[in-house]
Design an enzyme around this catalytic site. Structure first.
Site, short mmCIF file in Angstrom:
data_model
loop_
_atom_site.label_atom_id
_atom_site.label_comp_id
_atom_site.label_asym_id
_atom_site.label_seq_id
_atom_site.Cartn_x
_atom_site.Cartn_y
_atom_site.Cartn_z
N ALA A 9 0.86 -1.20 0.00
CA ALA A 9 0.00 0.00 0.00
C ALA A 9 0.89 1.24 0.00
CB ALA A 9 -0.91 -0.02 1.23
N LEU A 14 -2.15 1.14 -4.73
CA LEU A 14 -2.13 -0.15 -4.03
C LEU A 14 -1.63 -1.18 -5.02
CD1 LEU A 14 -2.84 -2.05 -1.68
CD2 LEU A 14 -5.20 -2.09 -2.55
N LYS A 15 -0.43 -1.69 -4.77
CA LYS A 15 0.15 -2.68 -5.69
C LYS A 15 -0.07 -4.06 -5.10
CE LYS A 15 2.59 0.27 -5.02
NZ LYS A 15 3.52 1.24 -4.82
N TYR A 95 18.49 2.24 11.24
CA TYR A 95 17.82 3.38 11.87
C TYR A 95 17.84 3.25 13.39
CZ TYR A 95 15.54 5.77 7.85
OH TYR A 95 15.27 6.51 6.71
N GLY A 102 10.46 3.31 6.17
CA GLY A 102 9.30 2.87 5.39
C GLY A 102 9.37 1.38 5.10
N VAL A 103 8.25 0.67 5.28
CA VAL A 103 8.29 -0.78 5.10
C VAL A 103 8.50 -1.16 3.63
CG1 VAL A 103 5.79 -1.13 4.79
CG2 VAL A 103 7.18 -2.93 5.82
N ASP A 104 8.20 -0.24 2.72
CA ASP A 104 8.46 -0.53 1.30
C ASP A 104 9.96 -0.53 1.04
OD1 ASP A 104 8.48 2.21 1.84
OD2 ASP A 104 7.69 2.77 -0.13
N ARG A 105 10.66 0.44 1.66
CA ARG A 105 12.13 0.49 1.51
C ARG A 105 12.74 -0.76 2.15
NH1 ARG A 105 14.31 5.84 4.01
NH2 ARG A 105 16.26 5.11 3.07
N THR A 179 7.80 27.12 -21.60
CA THR A 179 7.54 26.78 -20.19
C THR A 179 7.15 25.32 -20.03
OG1 THR A 179 6.91 29.07 -19.71
CG2 THR A 179 6.17 27.36 -18.17
N1 LIG Z 1 -1.16 3.71 -13.95
C1 LIG Z 1 -0.58 4.59 -13.10
N2 LIG Z 1 -1.32 5.25 -12.20
C2 LIG Z 1 -0.73 6.13 -11.34
N3 LIG Z 1 0.59 6.43 -11.33
C3 LIG Z 1 1.33 5.79 -12.23
C4 LIG Z 1 0.81 4.83 -13.14
N4 LIG Z 1 1.82 4.37 -13.91
C5 LIG Z 1 2.92 4.98 -13.50
N5 LIG Z 1 2.64 5.86 -12.52
C6 LIG Z 1 3.64 6.71 -11.89
O1 LIG Z 1 4.00 6.01 -10.71
C7 LIG Z 1 4.11 6.90 -9.63
C8 LIG Z 1 3.63 6.17 -8.42
O2 LIG Z 1 4.49 5.05 -8.31
P1 LIG Z 1 4.16 3.93 -7.27
O3 LIG Z 1 5.38 3.09 -7.14
O4 LIG Z 1 2.88 3.28 -7.63
O5 LIG Z 1 3.95 4.85 -6.01
P2 LIG Z 1 3.74 4.53 -4.47
O6 LIG Z 1 4.57 3.32 -4.13
O7 LIG Z 1 4.26 5.80 -3.89
O8 LIG Z 1 2.26 4.35 -4.29
C9 LIG Z 1 3.26 8.08 -9.94
O9 LIG Z 1 3.92 9.25 -9.49
C10 LIG Z 1 3.17 8.09 -11.47
O10 LIG Z 1 4.08 9.01 -12.00
C1 LIG Z 2 9.77 7.39 1.48
C2 LIG Z 2 8.37 6.85 1.33
C3 LIG Z 2 7.34 7.96 1.43
C4 LIG Z 2 8.25 6.19 -0.04
O1 LIG Z 2 6.92 5.75 -0.20
P1 LIG Z 2 6.23 5.72 -1.66
O2 LIG Z 2 6.75 6.87 -2.41
O3 LIG Z 2 6.66 4.44 -2.27
O4 LIG Z 2 4.77 5.76 -1.41
C5 LIG Z 2 8.10 5.75 2.39
O5 LIG Z 2 9.13 4.79 2.33
C6 LIG Z 2 8.03 6.31 3.79
O6 LIG Z 2 7.01 6.82 4.19
N1 LIG Z 2 9.17 6.19 4.55
C7 LIG Z 2 9.21 6.65 5.91
C8 LIG Z 2 10.43 7.51 6.13
C9 LIG Z 2 11.76 6.79 5.91
O7 LIG Z 2 11.77 5.72 5.24
O8 LIG Z 2 12.79 7.28 6.42
K LIG Z 3 7.12 2.38 -3.03
#
Ligand SMILES: Nc1ncnc2c1ncn2[C@@H]1O[C@H](COP(=O)(O)OP(=O)(O)O)[C@@H](O)[C@H]1O
Ligand SMILES: CC(C)(COP(=O)(O)O)[C@@H](O)C(=O)NCCC(=O)O
Ligand SMILES: [K+]
Length: 249
Positions: A9, A14-15, A95, A102-105, A179
Site C-alpha cells: 500500500a 495499491l500494488k 535506523y 518505510g516498510v516498502d524500503r 515553459t
Molecule cells: N497507472 C498509473 N497510475 C498512477 N501512477 C502511475 C501509473 N503508472 C505509472 N505511474 C507513476 O507512478 C508513480 C507512483 O508510483 P508507485 O510506485 O505506484 O507509487 P507509491 O509506491 O508511492 O504508491 C506516480 O507518481 C506516477 O508518475
Molecule cells: C519514502 C516513502 C514515502 C516512499 O513511499 P512511496 O513513495 O513508495 O509511497 C516511504 O518509504 C516512507 O514513508 N518512509 C518513511 C520515512 C523513511 O523511510 O525514512
Molecule cells: K514504493
C-alpha cells in the site's frame, strides 16, 4: 503451495502480486481514490483463493485496516501485516528508530539482498517519493535518501508558483524554449541527475560494483535514461514483503 496474495500500500497506488515461494507473479495496481475498493475486485480477479494475504505499506492506518477487512471478508483470511523491524531475513535496519523506516524500503532492500547476499546493492524506488538505498554484503543495510517523485515535483511547481502547469515528465532535449517543455524536461532530467548523484555519493562509502535495482511506478519512465546496469524489478517490494512474512511464519 497455494500462492500468497501480497499487497504493497503505497502513497499513490495499491500494488499487489501473487507469491509462489520463488517469485512474484501477475502484478497489478489500483490507484487510491474513492473507487479503489470497487477497482480492487476485478483487478485481483477470482480465479484462485490465496493461501495467505500479506499486507505491508506506508499509506494511512485506516486504509490498511480497510484492506485487512477486505482480506477477511473476501478470503476468510487474517492478513499477515508486515512492519519494519530491527532485523529481518538476515538484513539489519540501521535506523536508531527502526520503525521510522518505510516498510516498502525495508522490503525492497531485503529482496535485493536475498537475490545476491555477497553483493553490494543500490535500490532505487521511483514512486510518490524516490528512494535510493545502499546495502552492503550479508544484509548490511546502510540506509539511503528520499526525495520527491515526478508527480510531487510537478504538483509542487503548480501549487507553489504563479501558475506553472502540472505536467508529466518527458526526456526532451535540453535546453528547452517553452515553459511546458522546461517543466517536462526539468523534472525528467532532474530525477535522473538526483538518482545518479546519490548513487555516486553513496558508493564513495565503499563497495565494489553494486547490483543496481530500479522499481516503482516511474521505473519504466527512468529506465532508458539511467545507466544500463539498472535492473528493472517491478515486484521487488512485494517480494520482500513475502519473504518477511514467510520468515515470521
Ligand atoms: N497507472 C498509473 N497510475 C498512477 N501512477 C502511475 C501509473 N503508472 C505509472 N505511474 C507513476 O507512478 C508513480 C507512483 O508510483 P508507485 O510506485 O505506484 O507509487 P507509491 O509506491 O508511492 O504508491 C506516480 O507518481 C506516477 O508518475
Ligand atoms: C519514502 C516513502 C514515502 C516512499 O513511499 P512511496 O513513495 O513508495 O509511497 C516511504 O518509504 C516512507 O514513508 N518512509 C518513511 C520515512 C523513511 O523511510 O525514512
Ligand atoms: K514504493
Amino acid at each position: 503451495m497455494a500462492e500468497w496474495l501480497v499487497f504493497d500500500a503505497g502513497n499513490s497506488r495499491l500494488k499487489f502480486g501473487w507469491w509462489d515461494g520463488v517469485r512474484i507473479n501477475r502484478l497489478g495496481a489500483v490507484p487510491w481514490g474513492s473507487r479503489w475498493q470497487e477497482a480492487l475486485d476485478p483487478a485481483v480477479g477470482d480465479e484462485m483463493a490465496p493461501g495467505a494475504v500479506v499486507i505491508g505499506g506506508v499509506s494511512d492506518p485506516e486504509t490498511l485496516s480497510v484492506l485487512g477487512r477486505i482480506a477477511k471478508d473476501r478470503w476468510g483470511l487474517e492478513p499477515l501485516q508486515v512492519c519494519t523491524t530491527v532485523h529481518a531475513c538476515g538484513v539489519r535496519n540501521p535506523y536508531p528508530e527502526p520503525a521510522q523506516l518505510g516498510v516498502d524500503r525495508w522490503a525492497a532492500v531485503i529482496a535485493a539482498s536475498w537475490r545476491a547476499r555477497e553483493q553490494w546493492h543500490l535500490v532505487v524506488d521511483a514512486g510518490t517519493a524516490v528512494t535510493v538505498d545502499l546495502v552492503a554484503p550479508d544484509g548490511d543495510f546502510r540506509g539511503g535518501a528520499i526525495f520527491p517523485g515526478a508527480g510531487v515535483l510537478s504538483d509542487s511547481l503548480n501549487r507553489r508558483t504563479a501558475g506553472l502547469p502540472h505536467l508529466a515528465p518527458e526526456f526532451l532535449p535540453v535546453p528547452t524554449q517553452s515553459t511546458p517543455d522546461a517543466i517536462r524536461a526539468g523534472i525528467a532530467h532532474g530525477l535522473v541527475g538526483a538518482i545518479l548523484h546519490l548513487e555516486r555519493s553513496m558508493l564513495e562509502e565503499g563497495g565494489s560494483v553494486p547490483c543496481r535495482w530500479l522499481t516503482g511506478g516511474d521505473a519504466k519512465l527512468l529506465a532508458g535514461h539511467l545507466p544500463g546496469d539498472h535492473q528493472h524489478a517491478p515486484g521487488l517490494v512485494l517480494e520482500g514483503l513475502a519473504r518477511i512474512a514467510e520468515e515470521a511464519g
